[in-house]
Write an enzyme that holds these catalytic residues in place. Structure first.
Site, PDB file in Angstrom:
ATOM      1  N   TYR A 278      -1.047   4.204   0.494  1.00 52.76           N
ATOM      2  CA  TYR A 278      -0.041   5.026  -0.751  1.00 52.76           C
ATOM      3  C   TYR A 278      -0.335   5.703  -1.943  1.00 52.76           C
ATOM      4  O   TYR A 278      -1.059   4.701  -2.305  1.00 52.76           O
ATOM      5  CB  TYR A 278       0.809   3.667  -0.629  1.00 52.76           C
ATOM      6  CG  TYR A 278       2.155   4.120  -0.998  1.00 52.76           C
ATOM      7  CD1 TYR A 278       2.835   4.745  -2.537  1.00 52.76           C
ATOM      8  CD2 TYR A 278       3.624   4.056  -0.385  1.00 52.76           C
ATOM      9  CE1 TYR A 278       3.821   5.149  -3.078  1.00 52.76           C
ATOM     10  CE2 TYR A 278       4.668   4.598  -0.474  1.00 52.76           C
ATOM     11  CZ  TYR A 278       5.063   4.935  -2.108  1.00 52.76           C
ATOM     12  OH  TYR A 278       6.393   6.123  -2.107  1.00 52.76           O
ATOM     13  N   TYR A 326       0.908  16.990  -0.964  1.00 50.23           N
ATOM     14  CA  TYR A 326       0.972  16.801   0.258  1.00 50.23           C
ATOM     15  C   TYR A 326       2.644  16.577   0.660  1.00 50.23           C
ATOM     16  O   TYR A 326       2.994  17.937   0.380  1.00 50.23           O
ATOM     17  CB  TYR A 326       0.494  15.791   1.479  1.00 50.23           C
ATOM     18  CG  TYR A 326       1.284  16.269   2.840  1.00 50.23           C
ATOM     19  CD1 TYR A 326       1.110  16.661   2.960  1.00 50.23           C
ATOM     20  CD2 TYR A 326       2.130  14.410   3.102  1.00 50.23           C
ATOM     21  CE1 TYR A 326       2.467  16.784   4.617  1.00 50.23           C
ATOM     22  CE2 TYR A 326       2.483  14.631   3.991  1.00 50.23           C
ATOM     23  CZ  TYR A 326       3.168  15.635   5.252  1.00 50.23           C
ATOM     24  OH  TYR A 326       3.599  15.394   6.191  1.00 50.23           O
TER      25      TYR A 326
END
Length: 379
Positions: A278, A326
């Protein structure tokens, strides 16, 4: 953990600025993931999600929207770590015989769908004494941890920026990534300061998007189209809610959740071929790498700056471009699972890590508050 459970399908919804609602995006991701798995909505008897733009009973509401009647539900809410935890719970439910086909789904649309008059969440506990001064959260919490990390280890802003640069290099190989243009350390350092020492390009994207994964037992997975990827180990942990209660600003609960997941999988951190970590902020990656035991305290910054997490490096990390390049709709954790599965299938094209057999997917929620770690493997 007895009885193997496989992820048989994964998919994203449309990403970026979509003009869709969170429910529409989540349904899009779910139907795409089921289609990849060779299954339909009629096969689903378990549904998991943690957020639906503040809606009450989100898994029940999504089930109604999808036209399904699941007998197993999970709405575990750990922020960005939620979906890794839900995937592990779903695997156990399948092993226990409480469900056969479980979907974990998520979506938000912060760029397209902001209902007027939505109430802000009340602030309880220590948070009420932090927010009264106007500090923007969660970035203030991560900036505190970043400043402490730089001070404690002699790390540099250039090393933080290297995390964003590596993510962008991977994103350049991913046609679905929101930002693919080249990025340099100087670009990051010259971007607007948001909360010292974190610049705008040290921070994750804000995009619409959703994702879904489909879980089934091993026997059923063998009859489905895609190569199965198995959940081998899992760990959850938390140390605090508000950053003012964080025991140690440079060590996260990943130290506990990662160790448990590896132990269940019968693996060591050195056995992992690809890492999906993350990356809400650049510092999140450095703290997580060290807490997982990938390197010693204060060593992650130099490791990333040397290019070891970038394409061609020996520790490929966030190979889709991550939350920094992304997509990042708000709770990014489900996308760590999606990319890990694709890497283990060998389905990532130009960004494929050769010979990847074990993957670590890791979510962080809140103000470095809660973590969930999954170890995934192929046959």
């Amino acid at each position: 953990m007895s009885g193997r459970v496989a992820i048989a399908g994964v998919a994203e919804s449309d990403l970026g600025i979509t003009g869709r609602t969170p429910m529409a995006l989540q349904a899009q991701a779910v139907t795409r993931a089921l289609g990849e798995a060779g299954l339909s909505l009629a096969d689903v008897d378990g549904y998991c999600t943690s957020d639906l733009a503040g809606e009450y009973a989100p898994s029940v509401r999504m089930a109604e929207y999808l036209g399904i009647r699941p007998t197993y539900h999970d709405t575990t809410a750990l922020g960005g770590a939620s979906f890794l935890s839900q995937a592990a719970h779903a695997a156990q439910a399948i092993r226990d015989g409480r469900a056969e086909v479980v979907v974990v789904g998520y979506a938000r649309a912060p760029r397209s769908w902001n209902p007027p008059g939505a109430p802000s969440a009340p602030v309880y506990g220590p948070g009420q004494y932090e927010r009264m001064w106007g500090a923007p959260f969660p970035i203030t919490a991560y900036a505190l941890a970043a400043r402490r990390y730089l001070h404690e280890h002699g790390a540099t802003s250039e090393q933080l920026a290297a995390v964003a640069v590596a993510a962008r290099q991977w994103a350049g190989l991913n046609p679905a990534a929101y930002r693919r243009d080249p990025l340099t350390v100087d670009d990051v350092l010259n971007s607007r300061m948001i909360a010292d020492p974190l610049h705008a390009l040290d921070c994750c994207l804000v995009t619409d998007g959703g994702g879904a994964i489909v879980l089934v037992g091993e026997a059923r997975a063998r009859d489905l189209p895609e190569r199965p990827v198995f959940i081998l180990g899992h760990g959850d942990a938390s140390t605090h809610m508000n950053v003012s209660s964080m025991p140690e600003l440079t060590r996260t609960a990943a130290a506990s959740s990662g160790a448990r997941a590896l132990r269940e999988a019968g693996a060591g951190i050195g056995d992992i071929d690809v890492f999906q970590i993350y990356d809400s902020f650049t510092v999140t990656v450095l703290l997580t790498m060290e807490s997982l035991g990938l390197c010693g305290p204060g060593e992650a910054g130099a490791l990333v700056a040397e290019g070891r997490t970038a394409p061609g490096g020996d520790l490929p990390t966030n190979t889709n471009g991550g939350g920094l390049s992304y997509c990042h709709p708000g709770e990014y954790g489900i996308f760590t699972i999606i990319e890990a599965v694709r890497q283990l299938r060998g389905a990532c094209g130009d960004r494929q890590v050769p010979g990847a057999e074990l993957a670590l997917a890791h979510g962080t929620g809140g103000e470095l508050s809660a973590t969930s770690t999954l170890i995934l493997g192929r046959d």
